[in-house]
Write an enzyme that holds these catalytic residues in place. Structure first.
Site, PDB file in Angstrom:
ATOM      1  N   GLN A 111     -10.288   0.385  11.458  1.00  0.00           N
ATOM      2  CA  GLN A 111     -10.029   1.555  11.102  1.00  0.00           C
ATOM      3  C   GLN A 111      -9.889   1.960   9.807  1.00  0.00           C
ATOM      4  OE1 GLN A 111      -5.898   2.081  12.558  1.00  0.00           O
ATOM      5  NE2 GLN A 111      -6.021   4.481  12.237  1.00  0.00           N
ATOM      6  N   GLY A 112     -10.914   2.491   9.030  1.00  0.00           N
ATOM      7  CA  GLY A 112     -10.824   2.966   7.801  1.00  0.00           C
ATOM      8  C   GLY A 112     -10.064   4.083   7.367  1.00  0.00           C
ATOM      9  N   TYR A 113      -8.820   4.420   7.355  1.00  0.00           N
ATOM     10  CA  TYR A 113      -7.910   5.558   6.982  1.00  0.00           C
ATOM     11  C   TYR A 113      -7.539   5.384   5.501  1.00  0.00           C
ATOM     12  CZ  TYR A 113      -7.762   7.838  11.629  1.00  0.00           C
ATOM     13  OH  TYR A 113      -7.885   8.414  12.952  1.00  0.00           O
ATOM     14  N   SER A 114      -6.485   4.346   5.346  1.00  0.00           N
ATOM     15  CA  SER A 114      -5.678   4.094   4.361  1.00  0.00           C
ATOM     16  C   SER A 114      -6.615   3.799   3.030  1.00  0.00           C
ATOM     17  CB  SER A 114      -4.759   3.083   4.188  1.00  0.00           C
ATOM     18  OG  SER A 114      -4.056   3.230   5.533  1.00  0.00           O
ATOM     19  N   SER A 148      -7.261  -3.713   8.853  1.00  0.00           N
ATOM     20  CA  SER A 148      -7.169  -4.677   9.802  1.00  0.00           C
ATOM     21  C   SER A 148      -8.538  -5.195  10.161  1.00  0.00           C
ATOM     22  CB  SER A 148      -6.156  -4.568  10.808  1.00  0.00           C
ATOM     23  OG  SER A 148      -4.810  -4.022  10.280  1.00  0.00           O
ATOM     24  N   GLU A 230      -2.231   5.918  18.707  1.00  0.00           N
ATOM     25  CA  GLU A 230      -1.817   4.746  18.119  1.00  0.00           C
ATOM     26  C   GLU A 230      -0.497   4.489  18.193  1.00  0.00           C
ATOM     27  OE1 GLU A 230      -2.528   2.185  14.195  1.00  0.00           O
ATOM     28  OE2 GLU A 230      -2.697   3.919  14.024  1.00  0.00           O
TER      29      GLU A 230
HETATM   30  C1  LIG Z   1       0.019  -4.800   9.026  1.00  0.00           C
HETATM   31  C2  LIG Z   1      -0.729  -3.676   8.700  1.00  0.00           C
HETATM   32  C3  LIG Z   1      -1.969  -3.262   9.311  1.00  0.00           C
HETATM   33  C4  LIG Z   1      -2.536  -1.989   8.783  1.00  0.00           C
HETATM   34  N1  LIG Z   1      -3.979  -1.934   9.245  1.00  0.00           N
HETATM   35  C5  LIG Z   1      -4.495  -0.714   8.658  1.00  0.00           C
HETATM   36  C6  LIG Z   1      -5.686  -0.430   9.271  1.00  0.00           C
HETATM   37  O1  LIG Z   1      -6.447  -1.064   9.946  1.00  0.00           O
HETATM   38  N2  LIG Z   1      -6.569   0.701   8.661  1.00  0.00           N
HETATM   39  C7  LIG Z   1      -6.030   1.599   7.760  1.00  0.00           C
HETATM   40  O2  LIG Z   1      -6.418   2.625   7.462  1.00  0.00           O
HETATM   41  N3  LIG Z   1      -4.517   1.321   7.364  1.00  0.00           N
HETATM   42  C8  LIG Z   1      -3.788   0.334   7.892  1.00  0.00           C
HETATM   43  N4  LIG Z   1      -2.561  -0.094   7.514  1.00  0.00           N
HETATM   44  C9  LIG Z   1      -2.072   0.946   6.314  1.00  0.00           C
HETATM   45  C10 LIG Z   1      -0.946   1.761   6.754  1.00  0.00           C
HETATM   46  O3  LIG Z   1      -1.072   2.686   7.666  1.00  0.00           O
HETATM   47  C11 LIG Z   1      -0.092   2.114   5.493  1.00  0.00           C
HETATM   48  O4  LIG Z   1       0.480   1.038   4.957  1.00  0.00           O
HETATM   49  C12 LIG Z   1       0.896   3.147   5.837  1.00  0.00           C
HETATM   50  O5  LIG Z   1       0.434   4.497   6.183  1.00  0.00           O
HETATM   51  C13 LIG Z   1       1.762   3.430   4.607  1.00  0.00           C
HETATM   52  O6  LIG Z   1       1.151   3.732   3.639  1.00  0.00           O
HETATM   53  P1  LIG Z   1       1.149   3.079   2.133  1.00  0.00           P
HETATM   54  O7  LIG Z   1       1.310   1.476   2.478  1.00  0.00           O
HETATM   55  O8  LIG Z   1       0.460   3.657   1.120  1.00  0.00           O
HETATM   56  O9  LIG Z   1       2.740   2.994   1.782  1.00  0.00           O
HETATM   57  P2  LIG Z   1       3.132   4.767   0.672  1.00  0.00           P
HETATM   58  O10 LIG Z   1       2.755   5.723   1.499  1.00  0.00           O
HETATM   59  O11 LIG Z   1       2.999   4.550  -0.576  1.00  0.00           O
HETATM   60  O12 LIG Z   1       4.685   4.669   1.358  1.00  0.00           O
HETATM   61  C14 LIG Z   1       5.593   3.772   0.640  1.00  0.00           C
HETATM   62  C15 LIG Z   1       6.846   3.898   1.006  1.00  0.00           C
HETATM   63  O13 LIG Z   1       7.429   5.498   0.663  1.00  0.00           O
HETATM   64  C16 LIG Z   1       7.771   6.122   1.888  1.00  0.00           C
HETATM   65  N5  LIG Z   1       7.426   7.510   1.826  1.00  0.00           N
HETATM   66  C17 LIG Z   1       6.216   7.684   1.772  1.00  0.00           C
HETATM   67  N6  LIG Z   1       5.975   9.144   1.887  1.00  0.00           N
HETATM   68  C18 LIG Z   1       7.151   9.610   2.065  1.00  0.00           C
HETATM   69  C19 LIG Z   1       7.824  11.008   2.467  1.00  0.00           C
HETATM   70  N7  LIG Z   1       6.990  11.732   2.488  1.00  0.00           N
HETATM   71  N8  LIG Z   1       9.147  11.004   2.847  1.00  0.00           N
HETATM   72  C20 LIG Z   1      10.059   9.920   3.009  1.00  0.00           C
HETATM   73  N9  LIG Z   1       9.332   8.466   2.643  1.00  0.00           N
HETATM   74  C21 LIG Z   1       8.174   8.449   2.255  1.00  0.00           C
HETATM   75  C22 LIG Z   1       7.068   5.193   3.024  1.00  0.00           C
HETATM   76  O14 LIG Z   1       7.872   5.384   4.299  1.00  0.00           O
HETATM   77  C23 LIG Z   1       7.106   3.796   2.254  1.00  0.00           C
HETATM   78  O15 LIG Z   1       8.571   3.209   2.785  1.00  0.00           O
HETATM   79  C24 LIG Z   1      -1.879  -1.109   7.672  1.00  0.00           C
HETATM   80  C25 LIG Z   1      -0.898  -1.282   7.384  1.00  0.00           C
HETATM   81  C26 LIG Z   1      -0.073  -2.717   7.646  1.00  0.00           C
HETATM   82  C27 LIG Z   1       1.266  -3.175   7.159  1.00  0.00           C
END
Ligand SMILES: Cc1cc2nc3c(=O)[nH]c(=O)nc-3n(C[C@H](O)[C@H](O)[C@H](O)COP(=O)(O)OP(=O)(O)OC[C@H]3O[C@@H](n4cnc5c(N)ncnc54)[C@H](O)[C@@H]3O)c2cc1C
Length: 375
Positions: A111-114, A148, A230
């Site tokens: 899944q290529g979102y982040s 992942s 999901e």
């Molecule tokens: C084990 C694992 C597997 C993953 N697998 C995939 C994958 O296969 N494909 C993929 O695309 N992504 C994947 N991800 C990524 C995941 O979707 C992101 O980590 C997640 O969406 C959070 O984004 P970020 O890490 O950029 O954190 P950020 O968005 O930078 O957030 C950092 C902190 O700020 C808080 N925050 C952010 N915005 C707000 C707001 N508006 N209000 C309050 N608090 C806020 C968050 O809750 C968090 O605590 C995976 C992550 C993990 C940990």
């Protein structure tokens, strides 16, 4: 033979031979035996998956799979995320091309979102894609992160900006990209706290996407539909796995004497009661669509629950939970006690698939009607 007996017999027979099969070979075996995509619908009497199982049968399969102790699935992203998305938003041609290889356990997806600048704020996506008039596909350039299983995956669904003048959730498309494109796609594993690398960085440099699902420019709608899956439907299968994990923690607490401690006992009871709540929530919302809060409530319930179980597990394990069997600097990936493994891996549960804070925002804004947070 009723369905549950059939499932139990197959799993028991198969796992008796090789309790820990090679994950990729296991996917093919499941596919060959008709256990992938069991509930997928078909068109005009045919089926993209294998069985057209009813909803109760799908629940039975998920429960029995978790109960059997069978290995974690490598094909879950294709089966549980990509496939329902294609079934909802894809064309007949896309379904015929992509669903059967998933059902056979041959094609793995990621899944290529982040992206580095687009996690919780997914609309900040900067990966771009331009139409390729010769192939009818797209050329994609950008960087994904935390992807992942990208190292093992054959295909990736990528959210990219196809309208160069667009901002936020407008002008995005949900693109299908084959991973084997040397020089155009590079996957770099990310070393985790556990010493292993389940997720990766993915660099796309003129990579070819074959098609857009749901039409060009509709990527946000498709991506959000997938995220609801999901967070929601797949949680039901987790319940049984969670119950098995809780049982192990209780057994360890009894064996070590930790269960004599009234504080530990109270925490065990709390875990048990909360698990029951989760199960009821999952059953109540099973098969419902259009409830914007249900998937978020489910994610909030299980993410925190599983983390607290990890914390309880290391405490109950005592010394074994606190120290490793080998000096941690010499052995990678580290040899972890099961309680340590649970503790470390569950740290991610309140982050992926949308963090707890984001789930609370969804509930506040879309269910309770509270004012939107300022952006
Ligand atoms: C084990 C694992 C597997 C993953 N697998 C995939 C994958 O296969 N494909 C993929 O695309 N992504 C994947 N991800 C990524 C995941 O979707 C992101 O980590 C997640 O969406 C959070 O984004 P970020 O890490 O950029 O954190 P950020 O968005 O930078 O957030 C950092 C902190 O700020 C808080 N925050 C952010 N915005 C707000 C707001 N508006 N209000 C309050 N608090 C806020 C968050 O809750 C968090 O605590 C995976 C992550 C993990 C940990």
């Amino acid at each position: 033979m009723d369905f549950r007996t059939e499932v139990r017999a197959w799993l028991a027979g198969r796992l008796a031979d090789t309790p820990a099969p090679d994950p990729r070979a296991w996917e093919r075996e499941l596919g060959k035996a008709g256990w992938i995509g069991i509930g997928w619908p078909g068109a005009d009497g045919e089926t993209y998956g294998n069985r057209r199982a009813t909803l109760p049968e799908q629940v039975v399969w998920a429960e029995e799979y978790a109960r059997s102790g069978a290995p974690a699935r490598m094909g879950h992203i294709g089966e549980n995320l990509l496939a329902p998305t294609l079934i909802t938003y894809g064309t007949e041609e896309q379904k015929h091309r992509h669903l059967p290889p998933v059902a056979r356990g041959e094609t793995l997806w990621c899944q290529g979102y982040s992206e580095p600048g687009a996690g919780s704020d997914l609309a900040g996506i900067r990966t771009t894609a331009t139409p390729d008039t010769t192939t009818g596909g797209y050329t994609v350039t950008g960087q994904k992160i935390w992807t992942s299983l990208a190292l093992d995956a054959d295909w990736c669904f990528v959210l990219a900006r196809t309208d160069p003048g667009s901002t936020r959730h407008h002008g995005l498309s949900f693109l299908l990209v084959e991973m084997d494109q040397p020089g155009r796609i590079e996957v770099r594993p990310i070393r985790q706290l556990t010493g292993t690398s389940e997720f990766n960085e993915v660099f796309l440099d003129g990579a070819r996407a074959t098609e857009a699902v749901g039409g060009e420019g509709n990527g946000w709608q498709v991506a959000m539909g997938l995220l609801a899956l999901e967070r929601g439907v797949s949680t039901l299968a987790q319940q049984v796995g969670f119950a098995a994990e809780l049982e192990k923690v209780v057994a360890a607490a009894v064996a070590s004497g930790a269960a004599e401690d009234p504080v530990i006992r109270a925490r065990i009871v709390r875990q048990w009661a909360e698990l029951d709540t989760m199960r009821r929530h999952a059953l109540r919302t099973l098969g419902t669509t259009g409830d914007p809060g249900a998937p978020s409530v489910a994610k909030l319930l299980w993410g925190g629950w599983h983390q607290r179980l990890g914390e309880l597990a290391v405490e109950v394990a005592g010394e074994a939970g606190a120290v490793g069997p080998e000096p941690w600097t010499t052995r990678r990936p580290y040899e972890l006690h099961p309680a340590q493994h649970l503790f470390l891996f569950s740290r991610a549960d309140t982050i992926y698939g949308g963090s707890d804070e984001i789930q609370r925002n969804i509930i506040a804004e879309r269910v309770l009607g509270l004012p939107r947070e300022p952006r």
